[in-house]
Design a protein around this motif. Structure first.
Motif, PDB file in Angstrom:
ATOM      1  N   GLY A  35     -29.454 -14.195  34.064  1.00  0.00           N
ATOM      2  CA  GLY A  35     -28.652 -13.503  33.058  1.00  0.00           C
ATOM      3  C   GLY A  35     -29.308 -12.223  32.572  1.00  0.00           C
ATOM      4  O   GLY A  35     -28.626 -11.334  32.072  1.00  0.00           O
ATOM      5  N   GLY A  36     -30.601 -12.120  32.754  1.00  0.00           N
ATOM      6  CA  GLY A  36     -31.320 -10.907  32.366  1.00  0.00           C
ATOM      7  C   GLY A  36     -31.270  -9.818  33.426  1.00  0.00           C
ATOM      8  O   GLY A  36     -31.816  -8.742  33.230  1.00  0.00           O
ATOM      9  N   GLY A  37     -30.657 -10.103  34.555  1.00  0.00           N
ATOM     10  CA  GLY A  37     -30.557  -9.134  35.640  1.00  0.00           C
ATOM     11  C   GLY A  37     -31.141  -9.681  36.921  1.00  0.00           C
ATOM     12  O   GLY A  37     -31.704 -10.785  36.943  1.00  0.00           O
ATOM     13  N   PRO A  38     -31.011  -8.918  38.000  1.00  0.00           N
ATOM     14  CA  PRO A  38     -31.516  -9.368  39.302  1.00  0.00           C
ATOM     15  C   PRO A  38     -32.997  -9.710  39.245  1.00  0.00           C
ATOM     16  O   PRO A  38     -33.753  -9.162  38.436  1.00  0.00           O
ATOM     17  CB  PRO A  38     -31.272  -8.166  40.220  1.00  0.00           C
ATOM     18  N   SER A  39     -33.388 -10.622  40.115  1.00  0.00           N
ATOM     19  CA  SER A  39     -34.762 -11.095  40.116  1.00  0.00           C
ATOM     20  C   SER A  39     -35.187 -11.456  41.531  1.00  0.00           C
ATOM     21  O   SER A  39     -34.359 -11.840  42.356  1.00  0.00           O
ATOM     22  CB  SER A  39     -34.865 -12.325  39.216  1.00  0.00           C
ATOM     23  N   THR A  40     -36.474 -11.369  41.773  1.00  0.00           N
ATOM     24  CA  THR A  40     -37.020 -11.810  43.055  1.00  0.00           C
ATOM     25  C   THR A  40     -37.301 -13.300  42.994  1.00  0.00           C
ATOM     26  O   THR A  40     -37.320 -13.910  41.918  1.00  0.00           O
ATOM     27  CB  THR A  40     -38.336 -11.081  43.379  1.00  0.00           C
ATOM     28  N   PHE A  41     -37.557 -13.879  44.148  1.00  0.00           N
ATOM     29  CA  PHE A  41     -37.880 -15.297  44.234  1.00  0.00           C
ATOM     30  C   PHE A  41     -39.111 -15.609  43.395  1.00  0.00           C
ATOM     31  O   PHE A  41     -39.123 -16.577  42.625  1.00  0.00           O
ATOM     32  CB  PHE A  41     -38.103 -15.681  45.705  1.00  0.00           C
ATOM     33  N   VAL A  42     -40.147 -14.799  43.534  1.00  0.00           N
ATOM     34  CA  VAL A  42     -41.404 -15.045  42.812  1.00  0.00           C
ATOM     35  C   VAL A  42     -41.187 -14.967  41.305  1.00  0.00           C
ATOM     36  O   VAL A  42     -41.682 -15.807  40.551  1.00  0.00           O
ATOM     37  CB  VAL A  42     -42.498 -14.059  43.276  1.00  0.00           C
ATOM     38  N   ALA A  43     -40.412 -13.991  40.860  1.00  0.00           N
ATOM     39  CA  ALA A  43     -40.141 -13.866  39.425  1.00  0.00           C
ATOM     40  C   ALA A  43     -39.335 -15.060  38.917  1.00  0.00           C
ATOM     41  O   ALA A  43     -39.575 -15.551  37.808  1.00  0.00           O
ATOM     42  CB  ALA A  43     -39.414 -12.560  39.136  1.00  0.00           C
ATOM     43  N   LEU A  44     -38.390 -15.539  39.720  1.00  0.00           N
ATOM     44  CA  LEU A  44     -37.625 -16.717  39.326  1.00  0.00           C
ATOM     45  C   LEU A  44     -38.519 -17.956  39.253  1.00  0.00           C
ATOM     46  O   LEU A  44     -38.393 -18.768  38.339  1.00  0.00           O
ATOM     47  CB  LEU A  44     -36.472 -16.974  40.303  1.00  0.00           C
ATOM     48  N   ARG A  45     -39.412 -18.087  40.219  1.00  0.00           N
ATOM     49  CA  ARG A  45     -40.327 -19.234  40.211  1.00  0.00           C
ATOM     50  C   ARG A  45     -41.172 -19.226  38.935  1.00  0.00           C
ATOM     51  O   ARG A  45     -41.424 -20.266  38.337  1.00  0.00           O
ATOM     52  CB  ARG A  45     -41.220 -19.223  41.450  1.00  0.00           C
ATOM     53  N   ARG A  46     -41.593 -18.050  38.504  1.00  0.00           N
ATOM     54  CA  ARG A  46     -42.373 -17.947  37.254  1.00  0.00           C
ATOM     55  C   ARG A  46     -41.494 -18.260  36.033  1.00  0.00           C
ATOM     56  O   ARG A  46     -41.948 -18.875  35.074  1.00  0.00           O
ATOM     57  CB  ARG A  46     -42.959 -16.547  37.104  1.00  0.00           C
ATOM     58  N   ALA A  47     -40.241 -17.800  36.072  1.00  0.00           N
ATOM     59  CA  ALA A  47     -39.341 -17.982  34.928  1.00  0.00           C
ATOM     60  C   ALA A  47     -38.922 -19.441  34.750  1.00  0.00           C
ATOM     61  O   ALA A  47     -38.684 -19.884  33.629  1.00  0.00           O
ATOM     62  CB  ALA A  47     -38.099 -17.102  35.096  1.00  0.00           C
ATOM     63  N   VAL A  48     -38.825 -20.170  35.857  1.00  0.00           N
ATOM     64  CA  VAL A  48     -38.400 -21.570  35.816  1.00  0.00           C
ATOM     65  C   VAL A  48     -39.638 -22.425  36.073  1.00  0.00           C
ATOM     66  O   VAL A  48     -39.858 -22.921  37.177  1.00  0.00           O
ATOM     67  CB  VAL A  48     -37.279 -21.842  36.849  1.00  0.00           C
ATOM     68  N   ALA A  49     -40.435 -22.570  35.043  1.00  0.00           N
ATOM     69  CA  ALA A  49     -41.713 -23.273  35.161  1.00  0.00           C
ATOM     70  C   ALA A  49     -41.513 -24.703  35.641  1.00  0.00           C
ATOM     71  O   ALA A  49     -40.629 -25.416  35.167  1.00  0.00           O
ATOM     72  CB  ALA A  49     -42.425 -23.272  33.812  1.00  0.00           C
ATOM     73  N   GLY A  50     -42.325 -25.091  36.624  1.00  0.00           N
ATOM     74  CA  GLY A  50     -42.311 -26.453  37.123  1.00  0.00           C
ATOM     75  C   GLY A  50     -41.480 -26.668  38.370  1.00  0.00           C
ATOM     76  O   GLY A  50     -41.546 -27.724  38.982  1.00  0.00           O
ATOM     77  N   ILE A  51     -40.706 -25.683  38.783  1.00  0.00           N
ATOM     78  CA  ILE A  51     -39.869 -25.840  39.975  1.00  0.00           C
ATOM     79  C   ILE A  51     -40.705 -25.516  41.216  1.00  0.00           C
ATOM     80  O   ILE A  51     -41.523 -24.595  41.202  1.00  0.00           O
ATOM     81  CB  ILE A  51     -38.604 -24.949  39.900  1.00  0.00           C
ATOM     82  N   SER A  52     -40.514 -26.289  42.275  1.00  0.00           N
ATOM     83  CA  SER A  52     -41.241 -26.015  43.517  1.00  0.00           C
ATOM     84  C   SER A  52     -40.505 -24.941  44.324  1.00  0.00           C
ATOM     85  O   SER A  52     -39.314 -24.698  44.106  1.00  0.00           O
ATOM     86  CB  SER A  52     -41.355 -27.287  44.362  1.00  0.00           C
ATOM     87  N   ASP A  53     -41.213 -24.324  45.242  1.00  0.00           N
ATOM     88  CA  ASP A  53     -40.601 -23.311  46.100  1.00  0.00           C
ATOM     89  C   ASP A  53     -39.420 -23.880  46.885  1.00  0.00           C
ATOM     90  O   ASP A  53     -38.369 -23.242  47.008  1.00  0.00           O
ATOM     91  CB  ASP A  53     -41.627 -22.740  47.090  1.00  0.00           C
ATOM     92  N   THR A  54     -39.595 -25.090  47.409  1.00  0.00           N
ATOM     93  CA  THR A  54     -38.545 -25.711  48.220  1.00  0.00           C
ATOM     94  C   THR A  54     -37.293 -25.963  47.390  1.00  0.00           C
ATOM     95  O   THR A  54     -36.177 -25.653  47.820  1.00  0.00           O
ATOM     96  CB  THR A  54     -39.044 -27.035  48.828  1.00  0.00           C
TER      97      THR A  54
END
Length: 110
Positions: A35-54
């Protein structure tokens, strides 16, 4: 007050479909993060703490298949992939806010 015709079966099917996507762990957080705008995979992984890459990869694919998230590849160099909400995904943001407010006021954690 005028009575609104309510198609119970159509509504139930639509709500069931919505919760089949949004009811999965992490999906609401991913949509909210985007909702804050486009994001990269790495930034999303940081934003959603605890989620695995898979799991993040799987959830992004599911959200894209549902038409809520768009995936864009920039050939670079370096190659970068970004994720953004589609108009349908953006339309979910106020609904998620309202649902969160309702849940906080009405659902009791035990």
């Amino acid at each position: 007050m005028a009575e609104i015709e309510h198609d119970l079966h159509r509504c139930d099917a639509a709500v069931t479909l919505a919760f089949s996507v949004l009811g999965k762990r992490w999906n609401g957080m991913i949509v909210s993060s985007l909702g804050g705008g486009p994001s990269t995979f790495v930034a999303l992984r940081r934003a959603v703490a605890g989620i695995s890459d898979t799991v993040l990869s799987d959830r992004l694919a599911e959200l894209a298949d549902a038409g809520l998230v768009a995936r864009t590849v920039d050939a670079g160099p370096p190659v970068t992939v970004s994720y953004a909400l589609t108009p349908g995904g953006e339309g979910l943001l106020p609904i998620l806010d309202d649902l969160g407010t309702w849940a906080s006021a009405n659902l009791v954690r035990r």
